[in-house]
Design a protein around this motif. Structure first.
Motif, PDB file in Angstrom:
ATOM      1  N   ASN A  87      -1.720   3.924 -14.751  1.00  0.00           N
ATOM      2  CA  ASN A  87      -3.037   3.451 -14.324  1.00  0.00           C
ATOM      3  C   ASN A  87      -3.080   2.935 -12.895  1.00  0.00           C
ATOM      4  N   LEU A  88      -2.040   3.165 -12.148  1.00  0.00           N
ATOM      5  CA  LEU A  88      -1.968   2.659 -10.779  1.00  0.00           C
ATOM      6  C   LEU A  88      -3.124   3.163  -9.912  1.00  0.00           C
ATOM      7  N   HIS A  89      -3.589   4.351 -10.201  1.00  0.00           N
ATOM      8  CA  HIS A  89      -4.711   4.905  -9.429  1.00  0.00           C
ATOM      9  C   HIS A  89      -6.006   4.122  -9.649  1.00  0.00           C
ATOM     10  N   HIS A  90      -6.054   3.258 -10.683  1.00  0.00           N
ATOM     11  CA  HIS A  90      -7.236   2.427 -10.946  1.00  0.00           C
ATOM     12  C   HIS A  90      -7.246   1.138 -10.126  1.00  0.00           C
ATOM     13  N   PHE A  91      -6.105   0.788  -9.514  1.00  0.00           N
ATOM     14  CA  PHE A  91      -6.054  -0.437  -8.720  1.00  0.00           C
ATOM     15  C   PHE A  91      -6.935  -0.246  -7.496  1.00  0.00           C
ATOM     16  N   ARG A  92      -7.893  -1.156  -7.309  1.00  0.00           N
ATOM     17  CA  ARG A  92      -8.886  -1.025  -6.236  1.00  0.00           C
ATOM     18  C   ARG A  92      -8.665  -1.982  -5.063  1.00  0.00           C
ATOM     19  N   ALA A  93      -7.574  -2.718  -5.068  1.00  0.00           N
ATOM     20  CA  ALA A  93      -7.239  -3.651  -3.990  1.00  0.00           C
ATOM     21  C   ALA A  93      -8.339  -4.688  -3.762  1.00  0.00           C
ATOM     22  N   GLU A  94      -9.033  -5.057  -4.839  1.00  0.00           N
ATOM     23  CA  GLU A  94     -10.074  -6.084  -4.736  1.00  0.00           C
ATOM     24  C   GLU A  94      -9.506  -7.472  -4.989  1.00  0.00           C
ATOM     25  N   GLY A  95      -8.296  -7.542  -5.455  1.00  0.00           N
ATOM     26  CA  GLY A  95      -7.574  -8.792  -5.668  1.00  0.00           C
ATOM     27  C   GLY A  95      -6.117  -8.523  -5.359  1.00  0.00           C
ATOM     28  N   SER A  96      -5.268  -9.456  -5.735  1.00  0.00           N
ATOM     29  CA  SER A  96      -3.850  -9.250  -5.441  1.00  0.00           C
ATOM     30  C   SER A  96      -3.263  -8.193  -6.380  1.00  0.00           C
ATOM     31  N   PHE A  97      -2.336  -7.445  -5.860  1.00  0.00           N
ATOM     32  CA  PHE A  97      -1.663  -6.416  -6.639  1.00  0.00           C
ATOM     33  C   PHE A  97      -0.854  -7.065  -7.759  1.00  0.00           C
ATOM     34  N   GLU A  98      -0.157  -8.148  -7.441  1.00  0.00           N
ATOM     35  CA  GLU A  98       0.623  -8.840  -8.467  1.00  0.00           C
ATOM     36  C   GLU A  98      -0.284  -9.376  -9.573  1.00  0.00           C
ATOM     37  N   GLY A  99      -1.459  -9.864  -9.196  1.00  0.00           N
ATOM     38  CA  GLY A  99      -2.418 -10.339 -10.195  1.00  0.00           C
ATOM     39  C   GLY A  99      -2.862  -9.224 -11.113  1.00  0.00           C
ATOM     40  N   TRP A 100      -3.098  -8.046 -10.559  1.00  0.00           N
ATOM     41  CA  TRP A 100      -3.492  -6.883 -11.347  1.00  0.00           C
ATOM     42  C   TRP A 100      -2.371  -6.511 -12.318  1.00  0.00           C
ATOM     43  N   ILE A 101      -1.148  -6.495 -11.812  1.00  0.00           N
ATOM     44  CA  ILE A 101       0.003  -6.163 -12.657  1.00  0.00           C
ATOM     45  C   ILE A 101       0.144  -7.188 -13.777  1.00  0.00           C
ATOM     46  N   GLY A 109       4.533  -2.250 -20.619  1.00  0.00           N
ATOM     47  CA  GLY A 109       3.696  -2.671 -19.495  1.00  0.00           C
ATOM     48  C   GLY A 109       3.907  -1.813 -18.263  1.00  0.00           C
ATOM     49  N   PHE A 110       5.156  -1.505 -17.942  1.00  0.00           N
ATOM     50  CA  PHE A 110       5.407  -0.670 -16.759  1.00  0.00           C
ATOM     51  C   PHE A 110       4.923   0.757 -16.964  1.00  0.00           C
ATOM     52  N   ILE A 111       5.000   1.263 -18.165  1.00  0.00           N
ATOM     53  CA  ILE A 111       4.450   2.601 -18.430  1.00  0.00           C
ATOM     54  C   ILE A 111       2.951   2.588 -18.129  1.00  0.00           C
ATOM     55  N   LYS A 112       2.258   1.532 -18.578  1.00  0.00           N
ATOM     56  CA  LYS A 112       0.819   1.419 -18.307  1.00  0.00           C
ATOM     57  C   LYS A 112       0.545   1.271 -16.813  1.00  0.00           C
ATOM     58  N   ILE A 113       1.390   0.513 -16.126  1.00  0.00           N
ATOM     59  CA  ILE A 113       1.221   0.345 -14.675  1.00  0.00           C
ATOM     60  C   ILE A 113       1.293   1.713 -13.989  1.00  0.00           C
ATOM     61  N   SER A 130       0.838  -1.216   0.000  1.00  0.00           N
ATOM     62  CA  SER A 130       0.000   0.000   0.000  1.00  0.00           C
ATOM     63  C   SER A 130       0.867   1.258   0.000  1.00  0.00           C
ATOM     64  N   ASP A 131       1.979   1.261   0.762  1.00  0.00           N
ATOM     65  CA  ASP A 131       2.882   2.416   0.744  1.00  0.00           C
ATOM     66  C   ASP A 131       3.557   2.549  -0.619  1.00  0.00           C
ATOM     67  N   LEU A 132       3.889   1.420  -1.197  1.00  0.00           N
ATOM     68  CA  LEU A 132       4.515   1.409  -2.518  1.00  0.00           C
ATOM     69  C   LEU A 132       3.564   2.019  -3.552  1.00  0.00           C
ATOM     70  N   ILE A 133       2.321   1.588  -3.521  1.00  0.00           N
ATOM     71  CA  ILE A 133       1.312   2.086  -4.469  1.00  0.00           C
ATOM     72  C   ILE A 133       1.084   3.584  -4.273  1.00  0.00           C
ATOM     73  N   LYS A 134       0.877   3.993  -3.020  1.00  0.00           N
ATOM     74  CA  LYS A 134       0.649   5.425  -2.738  1.00  0.00           C
ATOM     75  C   LYS A 134       1.826   6.277  -3.196  1.00  0.00           C
ATOM     76  N   GLY A 135       3.044   5.797  -2.913  1.00  0.00           N
ATOM     77  CA  GLY A 135       4.243   6.539  -3.304  1.00  0.00           C
ATOM     78  C   GLY A 135       4.386   6.662  -4.810  1.00  0.00           C
ATOM     79  N   CYS A 136       4.079   5.583  -5.511  1.00  0.00           N
ATOM     80  CA  CYS A 136       4.170   5.611  -6.979  1.00  0.00           C
ATOM     81  C   CYS A 136       3.146   6.568  -7.570  1.00  0.00           C
ATOM     82  N   ILE A 137       1.931   6.543  -7.025  1.00  0.00           N
ATOM     83  CA  ILE A 137       0.888   7.457  -7.500  1.00  0.00           C
ATOM     84  C   ILE A 137       1.297   8.903  -7.255  1.00  0.00           C
ATOM     85  N   ALA A 138       1.984   9.130  -6.123  1.00  0.00           N
ATOM     86  CA  ALA A 138       2.443  10.486  -5.781  1.00  0.00           C
ATOM     87  C   ALA A 138       3.653  10.912  -6.612  1.00  0.00           C
ATOM     88  N   GLY A 139       4.210   9.989  -7.400  1.00  0.00           N
ATOM     89  CA  GLY A 139       5.331  10.336  -8.269  1.00  0.00           C
ATOM     90  C   GLY A 139       6.697  10.156  -7.630  1.00  0.00           C
TER      91      GLY A 139
END
Length: 192
Positions: A65-79, A58-62, A12-21
């Motif tokens: 679009n990281l702000h679209h991840f809703r934590a409804e499944g695994s993060f790795e699965g989403w990636i 793929g990483f450019i898309k990640i 979750s910290d990783l995701i938040k940090g990436c979204i924040a740039g």
């Protein structure tokens, strides 16, 4: 692609940090998932260069679009899903149409057992699968590796369920021949 990941940072910290740039956390995300996603890209690509392009795309898309991840499944699965979809898009752009199959033809296509794959190293399997035509390779990966149904594959690729089945059967047939040739060549090199 040396893994230099710091798993003490929570997802979750990783995701938040990436979204924040935060560039440091974006690099961490890359190092944490690049090796596994590169393996996904290799399965769909024709060669190493295409796999590297898919990884970058793929990483450019990640990141976008990281702000679209809703934590409804695994993060790795989403990636992973992003990378599979990126590979499918790549296939659609570069590939010619898959050959369509009539219902009558569908009944004549035999399913081939490719259990010989169990006797090969992963790098050898990837190399042999990469030699398949883009259509065969894509359907094979989606069905055998990713676990999609023929209906789902048909929907993703814009083909009929029967065409998906025939592409898989043909891919297995070609693989069986390539594996037999590979094993024969390997056997010959040991007896020399």
């Amino acid at each position: 692609m040396e893994p230099k990941s710091n798993y003490t940072i929570s997802e979750s910290d990783l995701i938040k940090g990436c979204i924040a740039g935060d560039r440091r956390l974006q690099e961490e995300l890359y190092h944490r998932f690049a090796p596994k996603m590169y393996a996904v890209c290799l399965r769909y690509a024709s060669n190493v260069e295409d796999a590297q392009d898919l990884l970058q795309e793929g990483f450019i898309k990640i990141y976008r679009n990281l702000h679209h991840f809703r934590a409804e499944g695994s993060f790795e699965g989403w990636i992973r899903r992003v990378f599979v979809n990126t590979s499918i898009e790549h296939f659609r752009k570069k590939s010619t149409k898959l050959s369509m199959v009539t219902e009558k033809e569908e009944g004549t296509i035999e399913d081939t057992d490719i259990s010989a794959l169990e006797n090969l190293a992963e790098k050898d399997i990837i190399k042999i699968v990469q030699e398949l035509s883009p259509g065969y390779r894509t359907v094979f990966n989606l069905y055998v590796v990713e676990g999609y149904s023929h209906k789902e594959i048909g929907d993703m690729l814009g083909i009929s369920e029967g065409t998906s089945k025939s592409q898989l059967a043909r891919a297995k047939s070609v693989l069986q021949k390539k594996i037999a040739q590979y094993l024969s060549d390997t056997q010959k090199s040991y007896t020399r």
